[in-house]
Design a protein around this motif. Structure first.
Motif, PDB file in Angstrom:
ATOM      1  N   ARG A   1      -9.413   3.194   5.573  1.00 34.78           N
ATOM      2  CA  ARG A   1      -8.345   4.074   5.099  1.00 34.78           C
ATOM      3  C   ARG A   1      -8.467   5.400   5.840  1.00 34.78           C
ATOM      4  O   ARG A   1      -9.573   5.924   6.033  1.00 34.78           O
TER       5      ARG A   1
ATOM      6  N   ALA B   1      -2.572  -6.289  -0.658  1.00 32.30           N
ATOM      7  CA  ALA B   1      -3.547  -5.622   0.210  1.00 32.30           C
ATOM      8  C   ALA B   1      -4.908  -5.782  -0.446  1.00 32.30           C
ATOM      9  O   ALA B   1      -4.990  -5.952  -1.664  1.00 32.30           O
ATOM     10  N   VAL B   2      -5.950  -5.692   0.368  1.00 34.15           N
ATOM     11  CA  VAL B   2      -7.284  -5.697  -0.249  1.00 34.15           C
ATOM     12  C   VAL B   2      -7.590  -4.322  -0.832  1.00 34.15           C
ATOM     13  O   VAL B   2      -8.184  -4.193  -1.898  1.00 34.15           O
ATOM     14  N   GLY B   3      -7.128  -3.266  -0.138  1.00 32.47           N
ATOM     15  CA  GLY B   3      -7.324  -1.901  -0.631  1.00 32.47           C
ATOM     16  C   GLY B   3      -6.375  -1.632  -1.781  1.00 32.47           C
ATOM     17  O   GLY B   3      -5.246  -2.127  -1.792  1.00 32.47           O
TER      18      GLY B   3
ATOM     19  N   ARG C   1      -0.771 -12.437   6.853  1.00 29.85           N
ATOM     20  CA  ARG C   1       0.231 -11.769   6.001  1.00 29.85           C
ATOM     21  C   ARG C   1       0.849 -12.788   5.029  1.00 29.85           C
ATOM     22  O   ARG C   1       1.156 -12.460   3.882  1.00 29.85           O
TER      23      ARG C   1
ATOM     24  N   ILE D   1       0.802  -1.231   0.000  1.00 32.45           N
ATOM     25  CA  ILE D   1       0.000   0.000   0.000  1.00 32.45           C
ATOM     26  C   ILE D   1       0.834   1.280   0.000  1.00 32.45           C
ATOM     27  O   ILE D   1       0.337   2.341  -0.312  1.00 32.45           O
TER      28      ILE D   1
ATOM     29  N   LEU E   1      -7.796 -11.736   4.268  1.00 35.06           N
ATOM     30  CA  LEU E   1      -7.536 -10.911   5.455  1.00 35.06           C
ATOM     31  C   LEU E   1      -8.815 -10.459   6.162  1.00 35.06           C
ATOM     32  O   LEU E   1      -8.768  -9.723   7.146  1.00 35.06           O
TER      33      LEU E   1
ATOM     34  N   SER F   1      -4.442  -6.311   9.092  1.00 32.69           N
ATOM     35  CA  SER F   1      -4.220  -7.658   8.547  1.00 32.69           C
ATOM     36  C   SER F   1      -2.987  -8.332   9.142  1.00 32.69           C
ATOM     37  O   SER F   1      -2.546  -9.371   8.642  1.00 32.69           O
TER      38      SER F   1
ATOM     39  N   HIS G   1      -1.641   0.724  11.430  1.00 29.56           N
ATOM     40  CA  HIS G   1      -2.157   0.041  10.229  1.00 29.56           C
ATOM     41  C   HIS G   1      -1.844  -1.465  10.293  1.00 29.56           C
ATOM     42  O   HIS G   1      -1.151  -2.010   9.426  1.00 29.56           O
TER      43      HIS G   1
ATOM     44  N   MET H   1      -1.761 -13.402   2.286  1.00 31.89           N
ATOM     45  CA  MET H   1      -1.819 -12.258   1.363  1.00 31.89           C
ATOM     46  C   MET H   1      -0.676 -12.311   0.356  1.00 31.89           C
ATOM     47  O   MET H   1      -0.871 -12.137  -0.853  1.00 31.89           O
TER      48      MET H   1
HETATM   49  C1  DGY Z   1      -5.320  -3.756   3.105  1.00 30.90           C
HETATM   50  O1  DGY Z   1      -5.178  -4.947   2.831  1.00 30.90           O
HETATM   51  O2  DGY Z   1      -5.889  -2.962   2.362  1.00 30.90           O
HETATM   52  C2  DGY Z   1      -4.743  -3.297   4.393  1.00 30.90           C
HETATM   53  O3  DGY Z   1      -5.031  -1.988   4.648  1.00 30.90           O
HETATM   54  C3  DGY Z   1      -3.260  -3.541   4.438  1.00 30.90           C
HETATM   55  O4  DGY Z   1      -3.109  -4.806   4.919  1.00 30.90           O
END
Ligand code: DGY
Length: 331
Positions: A240, A77-79, A297, A54, A102, A291, A288, A300
């Protein structure tokens, strides 16, 4: 035939690196800090794939640099507000994120913040360590109960739903606001839909934010919204940072407009140590870590690696964000 070149912008769990190393020419940026911009741009020009986090800005400049060579950017990351998806598509570059793996870990952290702020866990720990807790007093550290209270979830995606499930274990009434109504989720879990944001804010003892960052959600919680919340309410944000206006939040907490906040994300990140929010006792801020369990981790990083390998082999990517790229032009 030379093996495809992959650049990973951070040290990641070894399992994921091994997976990539078995089939590619792998370069991992050493250490935990982001590579400088010029390195990122150079690798975009030289590599077939990048595995990013990110903190890496994957914008038009970088994607244009990679045009004709870079085939995939897999964000760990998901975001994905750090990735310009539209540009990626225009430049024929596939992009992916890491949803699902996550979800539960992030929901756990949101709930940890709800509990930590309400039950003043961090404040208590601080006082114990600094010798300021010297005897039991009936009202010391007394906050609101979490069990039996009302929670509003802003953004009923996968993480929002997992937070709702945890809330039911605490006998909470759960409301949600989302631009898309989830009738199936309502039927199955008994969460209640709010037709607009103000209703979700007014009803809640706890508000938990789970929206992605988009132009529409930037500062979605500002002065006006905070004033709609109960003076006893607690706001939690694990999505976020820029979804919440930090200045408005600081003033609301300082002036007793709301009672507390738990933030895993801030604007900016990291939040400067002299930021006014950090002067308030009724705020808990974590770095932050939504996750941040070892298993998650790893999952991911593995998912990001699998997206890269699939793209390089011309197979379907598990979690591609812009599948239209394959229609636009095949490389
Ligand atoms: C996400 O995955 O978007 C988290 O903010 C970072 O792990």
């Amino acid at each position: 035939m030379p093996r495809p070149r992959v650049f990973v912008t951070r040290r990641l769990p070894q399992e994921a690196l091994d997976l990539l190393a078995a089939e590619t020419e792998l370069e991992v940026w050493p250490g935990d800090e982001r590579p400088p911009r010029d390195v990122l741009l150079r690798r975009a020009r030289e590599c077939d794939a990048m595995l990013t986090t990110i903190e890496d800005r994957i914008d038009e400049e970088l994607l244009a640099t990679g045009d004709g060579h870079l085939k995939v950017v897999a964000n760990c990351a998901v975001g994905f507000d750090n990735v310009d998806i539209q540009s990626a598509t225009q430049h024929g570059i596939a992009a992916s994120n890491t949803p699902q793996v996550l979800t539960k870990t992030t929901a756990d952290l949101a709930f940890a913040l709800i509990l930590a702020v309400a039950r003043r866990v961090v404040e208590g720990d601080r006082d114990v360590r600094t010798g300021q807790w010297n005897h039991w007093r009936p009202f010391a550290y007394a906050g609101p109960d979490v069990h039996g209270s009302t929670l509003s979830i802003l953004g009923m995606g996968q993480i929002g739903l997992e937070v709702a499930k945890r809330a039911f274990g605490f006998e909470m009434a759960v409301y949600y606001y989302d631009p898309i109504r989830r009738l199936e989720v309502e039927r199955q879990y008994g969460v209640r839909f709010c037709h607009d944001l103000p209703s979700a804010l007014k009803v809640a003892d706890f508000v938990s934010v789970h929206t992605p960052l988009t132009p529409e959600t930037r500062h979605m919680i500002g002065r006006k919204e905070l004033r709609l919340m109960k003076p006893t309410a607690i706001l939690v944000n694990t999505s976020r940072g820029p979804v919440v206006d930090n200045t408005a939040l600081y003033e609301a907490l300082r002036d007793g407009i709301i009672a507390g906040a738990g933030l895993d994300v801030t604007e900016p990140e990291p939040i400067p140590t002299d930021h006014p929010l950090l002067s308030l006792p009724n705020v808990v801020i974590t770095p932050h870590i939504g996750s941040a369990s070892l298993a998650t981790r790893t999952a991911m990083a593995l998912l990001a690696a699998r997206n890269i390998l699939a793209r390089l082999k011309g197979e379907d990517m598990p979690t591609c964000l812009n599948p239209e790229v394959f229609k636009a032009r095949r490389r």
